[in-house]
Design a protein around this motif. Structure first.
Motif, PDB file in Angstrom:
ATOM      1  N   VAL A  19      69.100  33.856  54.887  1.00 43.47           N
ATOM      2  CA  VAL A  19      68.160  33.181  55.787  1.00 43.47           C
ATOM      3  C   VAL A  19      68.614  33.366  57.224  1.00 43.47           C
ATOM      4  CG1 VAL A  19      67.352  30.923  56.567  1.00 43.47           C
ATOM      5  CG2 VAL A  19      67.297  31.481  54.156  1.00 43.47           C
ATOM      6  N   VAL A  20      67.653  33.660  58.090  1.00 44.72           N
ATOM      7  CA  VAL A  20      67.892  33.749  59.526  1.00 44.72           C
ATOM      8  C   VAL A  20      67.240  32.541  60.181  1.00 44.72           C
ATOM      9  CG1 VAL A  20      67.520  35.082  61.635  1.00 44.72           C
ATOM     10  CG2 VAL A  20      67.928  36.264  59.461  1.00 44.72           C
ATOM     11  N   ALA A  21      68.020  31.731  60.903  1.00 40.09           N
ATOM     12  CA  ALA A  21      67.504  30.579  61.639  1.00 40.09           C
ATOM     13  C   ALA A  21      67.523  30.913  63.127  1.00 40.09           C
ATOM     14  CB  ALA A  21      68.356  29.344  61.360  1.00 40.09           C
ATOM     15  N   ILE A  22      66.372  30.819  63.761  1.00 43.33           N
ATOM     16  CA  ILE A  22      66.235  31.165  65.177  1.00 43.33           C
ATOM     17  C   ILE A  22      65.772  29.929  65.927  1.00 43.33           C
ATOM     18  CG2 ILE A  22      65.124  32.689  66.843  1.00 43.33           C
ATOM     19  CD1 ILE A  22      64.662  34.696  64.609  1.00 43.33           C
ATOM     20  N   GLY A  23      66.502  29.562  66.968  1.00 41.85           N
ATOM     21  CA  GLY A  23      66.162  28.357  67.718  1.00 41.85           C
ATOM     22  C   GLY A  23      66.080  28.614  69.205  1.00 41.85           C
ATOM     23  N   GLY A  24      65.209  27.874  69.871  1.00 43.98           N
ATOM     24  CA  GLY A  24      65.067  28.019  71.314  1.00 43.98           C
ATOM     25  C   GLY A  24      64.456  26.777  71.926  1.00 43.98           C
ATOM     26  N   SER A  25      64.404  26.792  73.249  1.00 43.56           N
ATOM     27  CA  SER A  25      63.831  25.670  73.988  1.00 43.56           C
ATOM     28  C   SER A  25      62.985  26.240  75.117  1.00 43.56           C
ATOM     29  CB  SER A  25      64.948  24.755  74.502  1.00 43.56           C
ATOM     30  OG  SER A  25      64.418  23.621  75.158  1.00 43.56           O
ATOM     31  N   ALA A  26      63.264  25.888  76.353  1.00 44.82           N
ATOM     32  CA  ALA A  26      62.496  26.406  77.486  1.00 44.82           C
ATOM     33  C   ALA A  26      62.557  27.929  77.503  1.00 44.82           C
ATOM     34  CB  ALA A  26      63.046  25.838  78.791  1.00 44.82           C
ATOM     35  N   GLY A  27      61.410  28.568  77.648  1.00 42.31           N
ATOM     36  CA  GLY A  27      61.347  30.027  77.594  1.00 42.31           C
ATOM     37  C   GLY A  27      61.359  30.575  76.189  1.00 42.31           C
ATOM     38  N   GLY A  28      61.338  29.694  75.194  1.00 45.14           N
ATOM     39  CA  GLY A  28      61.465  30.130  73.810  1.00 45.14           C
ATOM     40  C   GLY A  28      60.249  30.844  73.261  1.00 45.14           C
ATOM     41  N   VAL A  29      59.055  30.471  73.705  1.00 44.22           N
ATOM     42  CA  VAL A  29      57.852  31.125  73.177  1.00 44.22           C
ATOM     43  C   VAL A  29      57.883  32.617  73.502  1.00 44.22           C
ATOM     44  CG1 VAL A  29      55.341  31.248  73.284  1.00 44.22           C
ATOM     45  CG2 VAL A  29      56.472  29.017  73.303  1.00 44.22           C
ATOM     46  N   GLU A  30      58.204  32.937  74.756  1.00 45.90           N
ATOM     47  CA  GLU A  30      58.297  34.335  75.160  1.00 45.90           C
ATOM     48  C   GLU A  30      59.383  35.057  74.361  1.00 45.90           C
ATOM     49  OE1 GLU A  30      59.871  37.731  77.566  1.00 45.90           O
ATOM     50  OE2 GLU A  30      60.883  35.878  76.968  1.00 45.90           O
ATOM     51  N   ALA A  31      60.527  34.404  74.179  1.00 42.70           N
ATOM     52  CA  ALA A  31      61.628  35.012  73.426  1.00 42.70           C
ATOM     53  C   ALA A  31      61.250  35.209  71.960  1.00 42.70           C
ATOM     54  CB  ALA A  31      62.879  34.149  73.548  1.00 42.70           C
ATOM     55  N   PHE A  32      60.613  34.213  71.354  1.00 44.39           N
ATOM     56  CA  PHE A  32      60.236  34.299  69.947  1.00 44.39           C
ATOM     57  C   PHE A  32      59.238  35.429  69.703  1.00 44.39           C
ATOM     58  CE2 PHE A  32      61.174  29.735  68.255  1.00 44.39           C
ATOM     59  CZ  PHE A  32      62.492  29.871  68.662  1.00 44.39           C
ATOM     60  N   MET A 138      68.286  31.257  71.271  1.00 42.08           N
ATOM     61  CA  MET A 138      67.515  31.939  72.303  1.00 42.08           C
ATOM     62  C   MET A 138      67.481  31.121  73.595  1.00 42.08           C
ATOM     63  SD  MET A 138      66.821  34.518  70.401  1.00 42.08           S
ATOM     64  CE  MET A 138      65.734  35.479  71.454  1.00 42.08           C
ATOM     65  N   SER A 139      66.575  31.487  74.468  1.00 44.49           N
ATOM     66  CA  SER A 139      66.420  30.875  75.783  1.00 44.49           C
ATOM     67  C   SER A 139      66.289  29.358  75.699  1.00 44.49           C
ATOM     68  CB  SER A 139      65.172  31.471  76.456  1.00 44.49           C
ATOM     69  OG  SER A 139      64.854  30.808  77.642  1.00 44.49           O
ATOM     70  N   GLY A 140      66.898  28.657  76.661  1.00 42.07           N
ATOM     71  CA  GLY A 140      66.771  27.205  76.714  1.00 42.07           C
ATOM     72  C   GLY A 140      67.752  26.590  77.678  1.00 42.07           C
ATOM     73  N   VAL A 141      67.616  25.291  77.890  1.00 46.21           N
ATOM     74  CA  VAL A 141      68.500  24.554  78.776  1.00 46.21           C
ATOM     75  C   VAL A 141      69.424  23.660  77.943  1.00 46.21           C
ATOM     76  CG1 VAL A 141      66.867  24.590  80.695  1.00 46.21           C
ATOM     77  CG2 VAL A 141      66.796  22.707  79.065  1.00 46.21           C
ATOM     78  N   LEU A 142      70.485  23.198  78.581  1.00 48.08           N
ATOM     79  CA  LEU A 142      71.509  22.381  77.940  1.00 48.08           C
ATOM     80  C   LEU A 142      72.144  23.126  76.764  1.00 48.08           C
ATOM     81  CD1 LEU A 142      69.885  18.828  78.189  1.00 48.08           C
ATOM     82  CD2 LEU A 142      71.521  19.918  79.734  1.00 48.08           C
ATOM     83  N   ASP A 143      72.488  22.430  75.671  1.00 44.34           N
ATOM     84  CA  ASP A 143      73.346  23.077  74.668  1.00 44.34           C
ATOM     85  C   ASP A 143      72.984  22.764  73.224  1.00 44.34           C
ATOM     86  OD1 ASP A 143      74.085  20.422  74.673  1.00 44.34           O
ATOM     87  OD2 ASP A 143      76.227  20.783  74.956  1.00 44.34           O
ATOM     88  N   ASP A 144      71.741  22.331  72.955  1.00 50.33           N
ATOM     89  CA  ASP A 144      71.360  22.155  71.559  1.00 50.33           C
ATOM     90  C   ASP A 144      71.460  23.502  70.847  1.00 50.33           C
ATOM     91  OD1 ASP A 144      70.487  20.945  69.241  1.00 50.33           O
ATOM     92  OD2 ASP A 144      68.358  21.162  69.724  1.00 50.33           O
ATOM     93  N   GLY A 145      72.027  23.508  69.655  1.00 49.02           N
ATOM     94  CA  GLY A 145      72.209  24.734  68.887  1.00 49.02           C
ATOM     95  C   GLY A 145      73.619  25.275  68.897  1.00 49.02           C
ATOM     96  N   VAL A 146      74.408  24.899  69.899  1.00 51.22           N
ATOM     97  CA  VAL A 146      75.770  25.436  69.992  1.00 51.22           C
ATOM     98  C   VAL A 146      76.626  24.924  68.836  1.00 51.22           C
ATOM     99  CG1 VAL A 146      77.868  25.502  71.392  1.00 51.22           C
ATOM    100  CG2 VAL A 146      75.622  25.724  72.492  1.00 51.22           C
ATOM    101  N   LEU A 147      76.577  23.623  68.568  1.00 56.20           N
ATOM    102  CA  LEU A 147      77.341  23.082  67.440  1.00 56.20           C
ATOM    103  C   LEU A 147      76.817  23.632  66.117  1.00 56.20           C
ATOM    104  CD1 LEU A 147      77.774  19.348  68.500  1.00 56.20           C
ATOM    105  CD2 LEU A 147      79.533  21.116  68.443  1.00 56.20           C
ATOM    106  N   GLY A 148      75.514  23.884  66.053  1.00 62.02           N
ATOM    107  CA  GLY A 148      74.943  24.451  64.837  1.00 62.02           C
ATOM    108  C   GLY A 148      75.440  25.860  64.573  1.00 62.02           C
ATOM    109  N   LEU A 149      75.560  26.669  65.630  1.00 57.90           N
ATOM    110  CA  LEU A 149      76.136  28.006  65.457  1.00 57.90           C
ATOM    111  C   LEU A 149      77.575  27.916  64.969  1.00 57.90           C
ATOM    112  CD1 LEU A 149      74.868  30.078  68.536  1.00 57.90           C
ATOM    113  CD2 LEU A 149      73.931  30.007  66.219  1.00 57.90           C
ATOM    114  N   ALA A 150      78.322  26.956  65.517  1.00 56.66           N
ATOM    115  CA  ALA A 150      79.700  26.764  65.059  1.00 56.66           C
ATOM    116  C   ALA A 150      79.735  26.425  63.573  1.00 56.66           C
ATOM    117  CB  ALA A 150      80.374  25.664  65.876  1.00 56.66           C
ATOM    118  N   ALA A 151      78.763  25.637  63.108  1.00 59.58           N
ATOM    119  CA  ALA A 151      78.699  25.284  61.685  1.00 59.58           C
ATOM    120  C   ALA A 151      78.443  26.525  60.828  1.00 59.58           C
ATOM    121  CB  ALA A 151      77.600  24.248  61.459  1.00 59.58           C
TER     122      ALA A 151
END
Length: 345
Positions: A19-32, A138-151
């Motif tokens: 499974v590939v999990a892809i996450g983003g925030s601001a600017g994410g629609v363009e990136a996705f 992917m693109s976004g502000v702050l740091d949601d997803g960083v701990l998830g990548l570590a997991a």
């Protein structure tokens, strides 16, 4: 997970490499959309995509992704069986997660103020797929997803992020790189080629580690919105801080990462941002209060029946106007420094 009894046969999963999990925030629609355009139709992975979405708003993200590339995309539905070569897109108000090769849409506690949250998605695929999990931030502000990548890395999986110079908002992938939780940084258009090569490779896999806190946090995210406080207490000691969502006490899971008894999770950057939001809201109330005080003092000065009364109210109006200007200047400077020109829920 208790209460879920889905079963998937070996034949059903034979073609799915992981499974590939892809996450983003601001600017994410363009990136996705750029990612989707480069995904091969025969990619032997199921793809989960989550973007920070307002809980009550309708979303057409699945339709946008479906039109962007050869791999079919659909809005995620609870209980749907994961299939290779398909994209499942998060829906507003629910964490996008997985269990037993099925999609789980959870109304569990928000994380960093978001539901869907990227940490919840990445953590879920880490627990469910271990070395066969791939996380892409992917693109976004702050740091949601960083701990998830570590997991994901801790369970032997592979992690990517969008190259900061390719992202409309570089903070999120840059924070992942700074945290050293990324195997490779690629442009959005290159993600598909990387995944195709990964599927064909016989790479050396990391030895997965076992962290009971990871599994507990995964259960909390899959639970109802009000978590059992006794479970959260197992994650760490009291931090001395309170949760912006519910004002409950926050436990310190690790340095710079917190959960409250309800289960809301906050990284340090997200917690600081929430406090900034609270401060701005409180100061805007103060501005409105001072504006009314100024108007009232000016009116009373204009209608004063004696010189002494006029002097008193004029001095009060002048003092209030000075305080109002100082506060307005501070707010304008704060918005310029943080790049925030307004408030969003």
């Amino acid at each position: 997970m208790a209460g879920i009894t889905y079963g998937v046969t070996e034949a059903q999963n034979r073609s799915m490499r992981g499974v590939v999990a892809i996450g983003g925030s601001a600017g994410g629609v363009e990136a996705f959309t750029r990612v989707a355009a480069g995904l091969p139709a025969d990619l032997p992975y199921a793809v989960l995509m989550a973007l920070h979405l307002p809980a009550q708003s309708p979303s057409v993200l699945a339709q946008i992704i479906d039109r962007a590339g050869p791999m079919p995309a659909e809005a995620a539905t609870d209980g749907a069986r994961l299939q290779a070569g398909r994209i499942y897109v998060a829906v507003p108000g629910h964490h996008l997660m997985t269990y037993d090769h099925r999609i789980v849409l959870s109304s569990g506690p928000s994380e960093n103020g978001h539901r869907p949250a990227l940490n919840a998605l990445f953590r879920s695929v880490a627990v469910a797929f271990g070395p066969d999990a791939v996380g892409v931030l992917m693109s976004g502000v702050l740091d949601d997803g960083v701990l998830g990548l570590a997991a994901i890395r801790s369970r032997g999986g592979t992690t990517l992020c969008q190259s900061p110079d390719d992202a409309l908002f570089a903070a999120m992938p840059r924070n992942a790189l700074r945290a050293d939780v990324v195997d490779a940084a690629v442009s959005a258009a290159e993600v598909g080629a990387f995944l195709a090569e990964l599927a064909d490779s016989t790479r050396d896999r990391r030895a997965p580690s076992h962290d009971e806190r990871l599994e507990l946090e995964n259960r909390i995210a899959m639970s109802e919105r009000l978590a059992d406080g006794s479970d959260v207490e197992k994650l760490g000691p009291p931090s001395g801080f309170t949760c912006p969502d519910c004002n409950g006490s926050l436990q310190m899971v690790t340095e710079g990462y917190f959960r409250c008894h309800v289960g809301h999770a906050w990284t340090a950057d997200a917690l600081l941002s929430a406090r900034d939001q609270e401060t701005r809201s409180a100061l805007m109330v103060a501005v409105r209060s001072l504006q009314e005080k100024s108007r009232l003092a000016h009116r009373l000065a204009d209608g004063a029946v004696s010189a002494a009364v006029r002097v008193r109210y004029t001095a009060l109006a002048t003092e209030t106007d000075k305080a109002l200007e100082v506060l307005k200047d501070w707010l304008a400077n704060a918005e310029t420094e943080t790049g925030v020109a307004g408030t969003d829920d």
